[in-house]
Design a protein around this motif. Structure first.
Motif, short mmCIF file in Angstrom:
data_model
loop_
_atom_site.label_atom_id
_atom_site.label_comp_id
_atom_site.label_asym_id
_atom_site.label_seq_id
_atom_site.Cartn_x
_atom_site.Cartn_y
_atom_site.Cartn_z
N VAL A 1 0.81 -1.21 0.00
CA VAL A 1 0.00 0.00 0.00
C VAL A 1 0.85 1.27 0.00
N LYS A 2 2.13 1.16 0.37
CA LYS A 2 2.99 2.34 0.43
C LYS A 2 3.13 3.01 -0.93
N GLN A 3 3.14 2.21 -1.98
CA GLN A 3 3.32 2.78 -3.32
C GLN A 3 2.09 3.55 -3.81
N TYR A 4 0.96 3.41 -3.09
CA TYR A 4 -0.27 4.08 -3.49
C TYR A 4 -0.51 5.40 -2.74
N GLU A 5 0.32 5.69 -1.77
CA GLU A 5 0.02 6.80 -0.84
C GLU A 5 -0.10 8.15 -1.54
N GLU A 6 0.83 8.47 -2.42
CA GLU A 6 0.80 9.78 -3.07
C GLU A 6 -0.47 9.97 -3.90
N GLN A 7 -0.81 8.95 -4.69
CA GLN A 7 -2.02 9.07 -5.51
C GLN A 7 -3.27 9.05 -4.65
N PHE A 8 -3.26 8.26 -3.58
CA PHE A 8 -4.39 8.22 -2.66
C PHE A 8 -4.68 9.61 -2.11
N LEU A 9 -3.65 10.29 -1.64
CA LEU A 9 -3.83 11.62 -1.06
C LEU A 9 -4.30 12.63 -2.10
N SER A 10 -3.81 12.50 -3.33
CA SER A 10 -4.23 13.39 -4.40
C SER A 10 -5.72 13.19 -4.71
N ASP A 11 -6.12 11.92 -4.82
CA ASP A 11 -7.53 11.63 -5.11
C ASP A 11 -8.43 12.10 -3.96
N LEU A 12 -7.97 11.90 -2.74
CA LEU A 12 -8.79 12.31 -1.59
C LEU A 12 -8.90 13.83 -1.51
N LYS A 13 -7.83 14.52 -1.82
CA LYS A 13 -7.87 15.99 -1.80
C LYS A 13 -8.93 16.51 -2.77
N GLY A 14 -9.02 15.89 -3.94
CA GLY A 14 -10.04 16.30 -4.90
C GLY A 14 -11.44 16.05 -4.40
N LEU A 15 -11.63 14.96 -3.68
CA LEU A 15 -12.95 14.65 -3.13
C LEU A 15 -13.33 15.58 -1.99
N ILE A 16 -12.36 15.89 -1.13
CA ILE A 16 -12.61 16.79 -0.01
C ILE A 16 -12.98 18.19 -0.51
N ALA A 17 -12.44 18.58 -1.67
CA ALA A 17 -12.70 19.92 -2.20
C ALA A 17 -14.15 20.12 -2.59
N ILE A 18 -14.92 19.04 -2.71
CA ILE A 18 -16.33 19.14 -3.08
C ILE A 18 -17.16 19.28 -1.81
N PRO A 19 -17.85 20.39 -1.59
CA PRO A 19 -18.63 20.61 -0.36
C PRO A 19 -19.96 19.85 -0.41
N SER A 20 -19.90 18.55 -0.25
CA SER A 20 -21.06 17.70 -0.53
C SER A 20 -22.06 17.67 0.62
N LEU A 21 -22.65 18.82 0.88
CA LEU A 21 -23.72 18.96 1.86
C LEU A 21 -25.07 18.80 1.16
N MET B 1 -18.99 -3.21 0.55
CA MET B 1 -18.37 -2.19 1.39
C MET B 1 -19.19 -0.92 1.19
N LEU B 2 -19.69 -0.36 2.26
CA LEU B 2 -20.63 0.76 2.18
C LEU B 2 -19.99 2.03 2.70
N GLY B 3 -19.79 3.02 1.83
CA GLY B 3 -19.25 4.30 2.25
C GLY B 3 -20.19 5.43 1.86
N HIS B 4 -20.06 6.57 2.52
CA HIS B 4 -20.92 7.70 2.15
C HIS B 4 -20.09 8.94 1.80
N LEU B 5 -20.61 9.72 0.88
CA LEU B 5 -19.91 10.87 0.34
C LEU B 5 -20.46 12.20 0.82
N ASP B 6 -21.61 12.19 1.49
CA ASP B 6 -22.15 13.42 2.05
C ASP B 6 -21.45 13.72 3.38
N VAL B 7 -21.45 14.98 3.77
CA VAL B 7 -20.82 15.41 5.02
C VAL B 7 -21.78 16.28 5.81
N VAL B 8 -21.44 16.50 7.07
CA VAL B 8 -22.22 17.40 7.91
C VAL B 8 -21.76 18.83 7.68
N PRO B 9 -22.56 19.83 8.08
CA PRO B 9 -22.12 21.22 7.94
C PRO B 9 -20.78 21.45 8.63
#
Length: 461
Positions: free
Chosen positions: A7-27, A82-90
């Protein structure tokens, strides 16, 4: 196969992909809801983002009309979910960082959703990606189900269950390690009164499942004695607050502490403090009675305090308080152990309201029954072994929680990670789910990827 090393080889891309997802204010935002985006365009954008990652990685992807999505790997008549959710709280107030600009500080990442639940959902996706990249052959298909409405009712999963494949077993990465084999029942109650109050207007709280961290109430012009009493109240209760002077009224504001309703005891409910102050200072009968009913997070004001053998004690959170046009409305979030049920709690609460000194009525009640999976089942034991192998933790027991996850929507599902029981001390604040400065250690998320990959592989054999 050592997933922790891979999993170590995936860390940089993982963080990049997550940063893009966090940037979306999915309220959730019904003002922007359209066909294909039932909970608003921002939530829809987050769903599209994840589905696109799935396509780019070579997975089959399915869009369930914007209510949910699925990323699928493998084949078989049975499936593991595997069940994940993409909405967030205020976002709330008090952040030292931008909530939608994921930042890295001393090995931690910060942003709304890095822990609840975008980061863990991304970890589950990368677990699938790791298996696929290794050409892992499975006897059952893997389905990563992406929800969009977990924080405000889970209607997305109701829709998915009507239109999508129901997995044989699985887990949601939306709680703690090791395995969460039980979740308290969840009772949402709204009470209302038209009794007179000195409060001219009040709107405190954003969601029932968040402890009210800041509350304000408009009052008649305050005398100097009232002002002094407010300052004294703040002092003896170790609170911060302000008085804002208007032309013909004054507004008091109290700062509390936001927290997840399932752990209301870790928060400070600012609205309950406002009611307590108003009731005592102005001899306001309605505020006094509400203070009696709402003050104790164990629910003793309603006579519903209790403790179960598996699930511990009942918790109660005052999530929203509104005073408008002569009507006071309070929304309450209750998490209860499996030694009782919603009907019994509603009956006790109605008895308490009937015995109150002023007229307060129960307007509505919505019950979700507890989740309980046999702690000795194959599902629980398989997940536990995956956790222990990669964490080195052989002492922390599996447990039950007060939070409500997607697991309660399916048979033979549990919650599984991503939070580890060992929390290290830091010189800076790291918020939890629903808190300001929500954060998680990068190493922990990457370890979760390995654990999820091992667990998915073993469950799908």
């Amino acid at each position: 196969m050592n997933f922790l090393e891979q999993v170590k080889q995936y860390e940089e891309q993982f963080l990049s992909d997550l940063k893009g997802l966090i940037a979306i204010p999915s309220l959730e935002n019904f003002d922007t809801a359209t066909e294909g985006a039932p909970f608003g365009v921002d939530v829809r954008e987050a769903l599209d983002y994840m589905l696109n990652l799935g396509r780019e990685a070579g997975f089959e992807v399915i869009d369930y009309d914007g209510y949910a999505g699925a990323i699928v790997y493998g084949e078989g008549s049975e499936s593991i979910g595997m069940l994940g959710h993409l909405d967030v709280v205020p976002f709330g107030e008090g952040w030292s960082k931008e909530a939608t600009d994921m930042q890295i500080h001393d090995g931690y990442i910060f942003g709304r959703g890095v822990l609840d639940d975008k980061g863990p959902t991304m970890a589950a996706f990368y677990a699938m990606k790791l298996l696929k990249d290794n050409g892992t052959k499975l006897d059952k298909k893997l389905i990563l189900i992406l929800g969009t409405n977990e924080e405000t009712g889970m209607r997305c999963m109701d829709y998915y269950k009507e239109h999508g494949e129901i997995p044989t077993a699985g887990f949601t990465p939306d709680a703690d390690f090791p395995v969460i084999y039980g979740e308290k029942g969840h009772l949402g109650v709204v009470i209302s009164s038209k009794e007179p109050t000195v409060i001219k207007s009040m709107k405190a709280g954003e969601r029932p499942n968040i402890v009210i961290g800041k509350a304000a109430a408009e009052l008649p012009k305050m005398s100097q004695e009232d002002i002094d009493l407010f300052k004294y109240y703040l002092k003896v209760n170790h609170l911060k607050g302000e008085i804002y002077h208007n032309d013909d009224s004054d507004t008091i504001e109290i700062e509390g502490k936001y927290f997840h309703a399932a752990m209301a005891y870790n928060g400070i409910n600012a609205a309950v403090h406002v009611l307590n102050f108003v009731g005592a200072t102005y001899d306001d009968k309605l505020a006094q009675q509400l203070s009696v009913l709402l003050d104790d997070w164990k629910g003793s004001g309603f006579g519903i305090d209790m403790e179960g053998g598996y699930m511990g004690f009942l918790t109660m959170n005052t999530g929203i308080v509104e005073v408008n046009n002569g009507e006071t409305t309070v929304t309450i979030d209750i998490r209860y152990p499996n030694i009782t049920d919603g009907d019994a709690l509603i009956a006790k609460m109605k008895d308490a309201l009937a015995a109150s000194t002023v007229k307060i009525e129960m307007v509505s009640a919505d019950d979700s029954v507890p989740l309980f999976v046999d702690p000795d089942s194959k599902l629980v034991k398989t997940l536990e072994q995956s956790y222990r192998e990669y964490s080195g933790d052989y002492t922390t027991p599996n447990k039950t929680i007060g939070g409500g996850t997607y697991a309660r929507k399916f048979d033979n599902f549990v919650a599984f990670g991503p939070e580890f029981p060992q929390h290290e001390e830091t010189s800076f604040f790291v918020g939890g789910p629903h808190e300001k400065d929500e954060g998680v250690k990068i190493e922990s998320l990457m370890k979760a990827v390995a654990i999820y990959a091992k667990a998915a592989q073993d469950l799908a054999k």
